[in-house]
Scaffold this motif. Structure first.
Motif, PDB file in Angstrom:
ATOM      1  N   THR A  49       0.844  -1.193   0.000  1.00  0.00           N
ATOM      2  CA  THR A  49       0.000   0.000   0.000  1.00  0.00           C
ATOM      3  C   THR A  49       0.880   1.245   0.000  1.00  0.00           C
ATOM      4  OG1 THR A  49      -0.090   0.229   2.411  1.00  0.00           O
ATOM      5  CG2 THR A  49      -1.723  -1.227   1.384  1.00  0.00           C
ATOM      6  N   LEU A  50       0.250   2.389  -0.044  1.00  0.00           N
ATOM      7  CA  LEU A  50       0.958   3.677  -0.057  1.00  0.00           C
ATOM      8  C   LEU A  50       1.905   3.824   1.128  1.00  0.00           C
ATOM      9  CD1 LEU A  50       1.191   6.521  -1.364  1.00  0.00           C
ATOM     10  CD2 LEU A  50      -0.745   7.214   0.046  1.00  0.00           C
ATOM     11  N   ILE A  51       1.483   3.406   2.296  1.00  0.00           N
ATOM     12  CA  ILE A  51       2.308   3.526   3.507  1.00  0.00           C
ATOM     13  C   ILE A  51       3.535   2.621   3.407  1.00  0.00           C
ATOM     14  CG2 ILE A  51       2.345   3.247   6.022  1.00  0.00           C
ATOM     15  CD1 ILE A  51       0.564   5.543   5.038  1.00  0.00           C
ATOM     16  N   GLU A  52       3.348   1.430   2.877  1.00  0.00           N
ATOM     17  CA  GLU A  52       4.443   0.461   2.812  1.00  0.00           C
ATOM     18  C   GLU A  52       5.499   0.838   1.778  1.00  0.00           C
ATOM     19  OE1 GLU A  52       2.528  -3.779   4.085  1.00  0.00           O
ATOM     20  OE2 GLU A  52       1.768  -2.904   2.224  1.00  0.00           O
ATOM     21  N   TYR A  53       5.074   1.213   0.570  1.00  0.00           N
ATOM     22  CA  TYR A  53       6.097   1.502  -0.435  1.00  0.00           C
ATOM     23  C   TYR A  53       6.721   2.885  -0.272  1.00  0.00           C
ATOM     24  CZ  TYR A  53       2.128   3.222  -3.420  1.00  0.00           C
ATOM     25  OH  TYR A  53       1.021   3.835  -3.930  1.00  0.00           O
ATOM     26  N   SER A  54       6.137   3.743   0.569  1.00  0.00           N
ATOM     27  CA  SER A  54       6.800   5.015   0.875  1.00  0.00           C
ATOM     28  C   SER A  54       8.142   4.755   1.554  1.00  0.00           C
ATOM     29  CB  SER A  54       5.918   5.888   1.784  1.00  0.00           C
ATOM     30  OG  SER A  54       4.767   6.316   1.101  1.00  0.00           O
ATOM     31  N   GLU A  55       8.159   3.741   2.461  1.00  0.00           N
ATOM     32  CA  GLU A  55       9.395   3.371   3.148  1.00  0.00           C
ATOM     33  C   GLU A  55      10.400   2.752   2.184  1.00  0.00           C
ATOM     34  OE1 GLU A  55       9.212   1.275   6.899  1.00  0.00           O
ATOM     35  OE2 GLU A  55       7.172   2.013   7.247  1.00  0.00           O
ATOM     36  N   GLU A  56       9.893   1.947   1.261  1.00  0.00           N
ATOM     37  CA  GLU A  56      10.786   1.281   0.319  1.00  0.00           C
ATOM     38  C   GLU A  56      11.398   2.280  -0.663  1.00  0.00           C
ATOM     39  OE1 GLU A  56      10.612  -2.701  -2.484  1.00  0.00           O
ATOM     40  OE2 GLU A  56       9.400  -2.508  -0.665  1.00  0.00           O
TER      41      GLU A  56
ATOM     42  N   ILE B 248       6.041  12.883  -6.314  1.00  0.00           N
ATOM     43  CA  ILE B 248       7.451  12.800  -5.906  1.00  0.00           C
ATOM     44  C   ILE B 248       7.859  11.343  -5.699  1.00  0.00           C
ATOM     45  CG2 ILE B 248       9.104  13.368  -4.058  1.00  0.00           C
ATOM     46  CD1 ILE B 248       7.487  15.990  -3.674  1.00  0.00           C
ATOM     47  N   LEU B 249       6.984  10.575  -5.034  1.00  0.00           N
ATOM     48  CA  LEU B 249       7.267   9.152  -4.815  1.00  0.00           C
ATOM     49  C   LEU B 249       7.457   8.412  -6.134  1.00  0.00           C
ATOM     50  CD1 LEU B 249       4.736   8.246  -1.952  1.00  0.00           C
ATOM     51  CD2 LEU B 249       7.218   8.409  -1.749  1.00  0.00           C
ATOM     52  N   LEU B 250       6.612   8.728  -7.117  1.00  0.00           N
ATOM     53  CA  LEU B 250       6.712   8.055  -8.415  1.00  0.00           C
ATOM     54  C   LEU B 250       8.019   8.414  -9.121  1.00  0.00           C
ATOM     55  CD1 LEU B 250       5.443   6.247 -10.571  1.00  0.00           C
ATOM     56  CD2 LEU B 250       4.257   8.263 -11.473  1.00  0.00           C
ATOM     57  N   PHE B 251       8.392   9.686  -9.096  1.00  0.00           N
ATOM     58  CA  PHE B 251       9.645  10.112  -9.729  1.00  0.00           C
ATOM     59  C   PHE B 251      10.851   9.427  -9.081  1.00  0.00           C
ATOM     60  CE2 PHE B 251       7.578  14.265 -11.226  1.00  0.00           C
ATOM     61  CZ  PHE B 251       7.483  13.805 -12.537  1.00  0.00           C
ATOM     62  N   VAL B 252      10.869   9.401  -7.749  1.00  0.00           N
ATOM     63  CA  VAL B 252      11.985   8.775  -7.033  1.00  0.00           C
ATOM     64  C   VAL B 252      12.023   7.278  -7.307  1.00  0.00           C
ATOM     65  CG1 VAL B 252      12.971   8.290  -4.748  1.00  0.00           C
ATOM     66  CG2 VAL B 252      12.010  10.544  -5.225  1.00  0.00           C
TER      67      VAL B 252
ATOM     68  N   LYS C 158      10.856   5.632  -9.942  1.00  0.00           N
ATOM     69  CA  LYS C 158      11.306   5.401 -11.324  1.00  0.00           C
ATOM     70  C   LYS C 158      12.816   5.601 -11.428  1.00  0.00           C
ATOM     71  CE  LYS C 158       7.368   4.876 -13.788  1.00  0.00           C
ATOM     72  NZ  LYS C 158       7.102   3.765 -14.730  1.00  0.00           N
ATOM     73  N   TRP C 159      13.320   6.653 -10.790  1.00  0.00           N
ATOM     74  CA  TRP C 159      14.753   6.945 -10.824  1.00  0.00           C
ATOM     75  C   TRP C 159      15.560   5.826 -10.175  1.00  0.00           C
ATOM     76  CZ3 TRP C 159      18.138   7.996  -6.680  1.00  0.00           C
ATOM     77  CH2 TRP C 159      19.417   8.408  -7.061  1.00  0.00           C
ATOM     78  N   ARG C 160      15.088   5.319  -9.039  1.00  0.00           N
ATOM     79  CA  ARG C 160      15.794   4.244  -8.348  1.00  0.00           C
ATOM     80  C   ARG C 160      15.759   2.954  -9.156  1.00  0.00           C
ATOM     81  NH1 ARG C 160      14.911   3.799  -1.959  1.00  0.00           N
ATOM     82  NH2 ARG C 160      16.558   2.301  -2.385  1.00  0.00           N
ATOM     83  N   LYS C 161      14.623   2.660  -9.784  1.00  0.00           N
ATOM     84  CA  LYS C 161      14.526   1.457 -10.615  1.00  0.00           C
ATOM     85  C   LYS C 161      15.488   1.551 -11.804  1.00  0.00           C
ATOM     86  CE  LYS C 161      11.144  -1.010  -8.698  1.00  0.00           C
ATOM     87  NZ  LYS C 161      11.264  -2.427  -8.302  1.00  0.00           N
ATOM     88  N   ARG C 162      15.543   2.748 -12.419  1.00  0.00           N
ATOM     89  CA  ARG C 162      16.427   2.942 -13.570  1.00  0.00           C
ATOM     90  C   ARG C 162      17.894   2.835 -13.147  1.00  0.00           C
ATOM     91  NH1 ARG C 162      14.553   7.472 -14.981  1.00  0.00           N
ATOM     92  NH2 ARG C 162      12.934   6.688 -16.356  1.00  0.00           N
ATOM     93  N   ALA C 163      18.217   3.445 -11.994  1.00  0.00           N
ATOM     94  CA  ALA C 163      19.601   3.409 -11.490  1.00  0.00           C
ATOM     95  C   ALA C 163      20.032   1.988 -11.179  1.00  0.00           C
ATOM     96  CB  ALA C 163      19.712   4.298 -10.246  1.00  0.00           C
ATOM     97  N   SER C 164      19.139   1.203 -10.528  1.00  0.00           N
ATOM     98  CA  SER C 164      19.475  -0.179 -10.191  1.00  0.00           C
ATOM     99  C   SER C 164      19.612  -1.039 -11.434  1.00  0.00           C
ATOM    100  CB  SER C 164      18.423  -0.774  -9.252  1.00  0.00           C
ATOM    101  OG  SER C 164      17.159  -0.826  -9.893  1.00  0.00           O
ATOM    102  N   HIS C 165      18.775  -0.750 -12.448  1.00  0.00           N
ATOM    103  CA  HIS C 165      18.861  -1.507 -13.712  1.00  0.00           C
ATOM    104  C   HIS C 165      20.185  -1.234 -14.422  1.00  0.00           C
ATOM    105  CE1 HIS C 165      17.551  -3.466 -17.383  1.00  0.00           C
ATOM    106  NE2 HIS C 165      17.860  -2.361 -18.070  1.00  0.00           N
TER     107      HIS C 165
END
Length: 369
Positions: free
Chosen positions: A69-76, A349-353, A355-362
């Motif tokens: 949920t929103l609360i859980e993936y905010s931490e991730e 902001i959460l979506l941008f971050v 996406k950026w983290r997924k791209r960086a890890s890839h």
């Protein structure tokens, strides 16, 4: 997941319909008419753009973190500390907003029907009923919505049809006589209600056919947009230029219904079904708040905190405003900016971050490979 129940995407869309409409049809037409005048019927179309955008953002985040949920993936996304802070902001926002919704309900019922009943009793009884629904889980709330929503839609259409003899079509002219700006200004307030579609971020992990989530989210936004537009047209045709003078224009318009001196004074029926719609709205907000709080505290079961949070909701409902005038002023001025900044700004902001983290890890994996 602490919630074992499952709902369909269609049930999610049905649940969101009264979650937006229930309080929007009360106060929003008057506030919209103040800015948009005879173009008030156009404002829901512009306001709905926020709803479509938020559904898109929620779906994108869900696809990245399908079981959370929103609360859980905010931490991730933001890390433990910042994620907890953002989660707390969301939880406080939903606690405060739920209190305001309950206060709106209480003020309307006491002000129009139960004139001598203590406000706290009216609000407390609704919270108690909703708490049993919340404890029963998301499936029960969804099934209740499936029963209530068709009846509410039929009632809205029936009332509009019964008002036809009192309608004056010329009240809508001139259409956009002063350009598009009045209807855009009138859309600012309804945007706050459309922003509430972020609640699907708490429901999507429990949608069985999650691939249909986007479709039914968009259908729900469209249905809400059309309903608000039709209600605004009906109110404008009946009340005309004095629409903005009423606190509850849609309810005031219903009092004009009189067929052959027999079918009249049906506002009590309207109110009873409206209460059913508000029940679903409060239950959905209440459920999201309880579920989110349990996840934020890492509890094993959200049912343990249903009644304590219910008591907090009653306190916030009492504290939210000193009277109806202050409440209406808040909803008509500060509320949309407050709602949009939390329900659109932070998820964006959460979506941008994310996406950026997924791209960086890839990229990192590619380089290592």
């Amino acid at each position: 997941m602490m919630e074992k129940g499952k709902i369909s995407a269609a049930q999610m869309g049905i649940m969101m319909y009264p979650t937006i409409i229930a309080t929007a049809i009360l106060i929003v037409p008057a506030i919209t008419a103040r800015h948009a005048k005879q173009d008030m019927w156009l404002s829901p179309f512009w306001a709905s753009l926020i709803g479509f955008l938020i559904v898109y953002i929620a779906i994108q985040l869900h696809q990245l973190y399908p079981q959370k949920t929103l609360i859980e993936y905010s931490e991730e996304i933001l890390g433990k500390f910042l994620g907890k802070v953002v989660g707390l902001v969301f939880l406080f926002f939903y606690l405060h907003t739920s209190g305001i919704i309950i206060r709106e309900y209480g003020e309307f019922v006491v002000g129009n029907f139960l004139l001598h009943t203590p406000l706290v009793f009216v609000m407390g009884s609704m919270i108690l009923v909703c708490s049993f629904a919340v404890r029963s889980g998301v499936e029960v709330i969804a099934r209740l919505a499936e029963i209530i929503v068709p009846v509410v839609i039929i009632l809205i259409l029936a009332n509009i049809a019964l008002l036809i003899p009192d309608m004056e079509v010329e009240n809508i002219f001139p259409i956009m006589g002063k350009g598009i700006m009045p209807s855009l200004r009138g859309a600012i307030i309804p945007q706050g209600w459309f922003a509430e579609f972020l609640l699907i971020a708490f429901l999507l992990p429990y949608v069985a056919d999650h691939h249909k989530g986007k479709k039914w989210g968009m259908i729900s936004v469209t249905t809400v947009m059309l309903t608000l537009s039709f209600i605004n047209i009906a109110v404008l045709f009946v009340l005309g230029g004095i629409t903005s003078r009423f606190i509850y224009p849609a309810f005031s318009a219903v009092r004009y219904i009189s067929i052959a001196d027999f079918l009249e004074h049906i506002e009590a029926v309207v109110m009873s079904l409206w209460v059913a719609g508000v029940f679903v709205k409060i239950a959905v907000f209440y459920y999201a708040l309880v579920l989110g709080t349990a996840q934020w505290l890492n509890l094993s079961d959200y049912r343990l905190i249903v009644f304590p949070i219910g008591f907090l909701l009653l306190l916030f409902a009492v504290w939210s405003a000193s009277d109806l005038v202050e409440l209406t002023h808040f909803l008509g001025h500060t509320s949309p900016f407050y709602r949009i900044s939390i329900q659109l700004g932070i998820p964006l902001i959460l979506l941008f971050v994310a996406k950026w983290r997924k791209r960086a890890s890839h990229q990192k994996v590619t380089q290592q490979g």
